[in-house]
Design an enzyme around this catalytic site. Structure first.
Site, PDB file in Angstrom:
ATOM      1  N   ASP A  52       0.820  -1.224   0.000  1.00 45.41           N
ATOM      2  CA  ASP A  52       0.000   0.000   0.000  1.00 45.41           C
ATOM      3  C   ASP A  52       0.849   1.266   0.000  1.00 45.41           C
ATOM      4  OD1 ASP A  52      -2.232  -1.594   0.043  1.00 45.41           O
ATOM      5  OD2 ASP A  52      -3.190  -0.544   1.706  1.00 45.41           O
ATOM      6  N   GLU A 325     -11.438  -4.378   1.362  1.00 46.44           N
ATOM      7  CA  GLU A 325     -10.709  -5.129   0.331  1.00 46.44           C
ATOM      8  C   GLU A 325     -11.533  -6.291  -0.210  1.00 46.44           C
ATOM      9  OE1 GLU A 325      -7.346  -3.050   2.506  1.00 46.44           O
ATOM     10  OE2 GLU A 325      -9.433  -3.585   2.830  1.00 46.44           O
ATOM     11  N   LYS A 400       0.309  -6.588   1.805  1.00 45.08           N
ATOM     12  CA  LYS A 400      -0.379  -5.305   1.622  1.00 45.08           C
ATOM     13  C   LYS A 400      -0.063  -4.342   2.758  1.00 45.08           C
ATOM     14  CE  LYS A 400      -4.940  -3.559   0.348  1.00 45.08           C
ATOM     15  NZ  LYS A 400      -5.031  -2.364   1.182  1.00 45.08           N
TER      16      LYS A 400
END
Length: 422
Positions: A52, A325, A400
């Site tokens: 991210d 998500e 992530k």
């Protein structure tokens, strides 16, 4: 990690040791953006390096911001107080903070066309409330599906300086507009449409970061903020550990009766998910009803912990989890019922976990579909600490926000059986 499936081996002992969680994703991506909008060189320490934050950093680089990474937990960001149109569309994977924060900053500062896009999961995550709010400011912006991709045809500013935003789905829309405010050229007002707002505590994180970079923000009422046209000034900024990541370690400690030192007391966190510490500390007598509206990213941790609780737990205020998500309410229900039929059920947007302390010590073979969601993978790993046979599909998705998660558990004595792609 190239493993397709990771089966957790219950350690059979209390987990004790020291694990330092990574830096906060939420604060790192806010700080990266604000440093990129600032004039001069900012040094960010304690930062998270993950998928991210890499997407955010690369997008800023594509728009003319210089970003260096001298250490594993630091960024040196040199901005010129503006952004330029990138040569190519900005691909941001499934990084919700980057996809939600950048369009407002781009609209305020960029002259030219910019496309903000993501992967197949991001293309299912709503962004229409932000698009409508920016359009009301005179921005030429479109998102035909109501989700990314988003096309902004910027003119380097806003035609109006008062915006009303529906934040019922996500507080990130509000944060995006607030952070663009100091670059608007005139005093800028952000107003909520109604009182509904997902995870208001993240607005506090945004404002604290803005002020650290020289912004003047006045909360006129609980639903109105006025921002002065100060721009941003470079500064050195330290990022606290990630509270959402800390919840996995707090829960691992509670489940195994261990003692895990994460280096930061729960009271020192400013992130909303730190509220989960008190709930985790109550295990195995967790509250009968848990309102998850202000600690949304902690709910997967708490739901898996509730599977071993002495009594049932109902999770409320979690409708926004359906547009994260993945649909996390559904993913949690499916995963828990894969472990034992009837362990969880959905009632509207509520999730009820029945609680079964007898699961501890059993062999309950279950493959957990993570839906490529890092929080589903990390939370269901906790079930594998007490129940054998728990297999996490696509374990690499933790990259992530917490690339070192599996190593962290291993350092505490957790074992794994790995199955690699054929």
């Amino acid at each position: 990690m190239t493993t397709d499936k990771l089966t957790i081996v219950p350690p059979g002992h209390a987990l004790s040791g020291r694990v330092a969680p990574p830096g906060s994703k939420s604060i790192t991506n806010r700080a990266l953006l604000l440093a990129g909008l600032a004039q001069g060189e900012s040094r960010l320490t304690g930062a998270l390096k993950s998928d991210d934050t890499r997407y955010m950093a690369d997008a800023l680089r594509a728009m003319g911001v210089r970003i260096e990474e001298p250490e594993d937990t630091s960024f040196v960001v040199t901005g010129n107080g503006g952004l330029s149109a990138p040569a190519h569309p900005l691909f941001l994977g499934n990084a919700g903070t980057a996809v939600r924060f950048l369009p407002a900053a781009i609209a305020a500062l960029v002259t030219g066309e910019v496309i903000v896009d993501g992967d197949q999961h991001m293309r299912k995550r709503p962004i229409l409330p932000l698009v409508k709010a920016l359009a009301s400011l005179g921005v030429d912006i479109s998102a035909p599906s109501g989700c990314p991709p988003v096309t902004i045809r910027g003119t380097g500013g806003f035609a109006a300086h008062h915006v009303v935003i529906d934040a019922g789905l996500s507080s990130q829309y509000v944060s995006a507009l607030l952070m663009a405010g100091p670059c608007a050229g005139r005093p800028f007002t952000v107003e909520l449409a109604g009182d509904e707002i997902g995870a208001r505590g993240y607005i506090d994180l945004t404002i604290a970061a803005m002020r650290a970079f020289g912004a003047t923000v006045d909360q006129v009422t609980p639903s109105v903020w006025k921002i002065e046209p100060t721009g941003y000034q470079a500064t050195d900024f330290h990022i606290e550990p990630d509270a959402s990541a800390a919840t996995y370690l707090w829960a691992a400690e509670a489940l195994t009766g261990g003692r895990i030192d994460i280096g930061t007391p729960s009271s020192a966190f400013t992130q909303p998910d730190a509220k989960a510490f008190d709930v985790i500390s109550a295990f195995p007598a967790m509250p009968a009803v848990i309102d998850g509206s202000q600690m949304q990213d902690a709910i997967p941790t708490l739901a898996v912990l509730a599977a071993f609780n002495a009594t049932p737990v109902r999770f409320t205020g979690i409708s926004n989890l359906r547009v994260k998500e993945c649909d996390r309410v559904r993913a949690l229900s499916l995963g828990l019922n894969a472990i034992r039929a009837g362990l969880a059920r959905e009632e509207g947007d509520d999730l009820i976990v029945s609680g079964d302390p007898a699961l501890a010590g059993r062999h309950q073979p279950a493959e957990i579909d993570t839906f490529a969601d890092h929080r589903i993978a990390m939370s269901f790993a906790l079930a594998g600490l007490k129940t054998s046979g728990i297999a996490i599909l696509d374990p690499k998705c933790v990259g992530k926000t917490y690339p070192g998660y599996w190593d962290a558990l291993a350092s505490l004595g957790v074992g794994y059986l790995e199955e690699r792609p054929r």
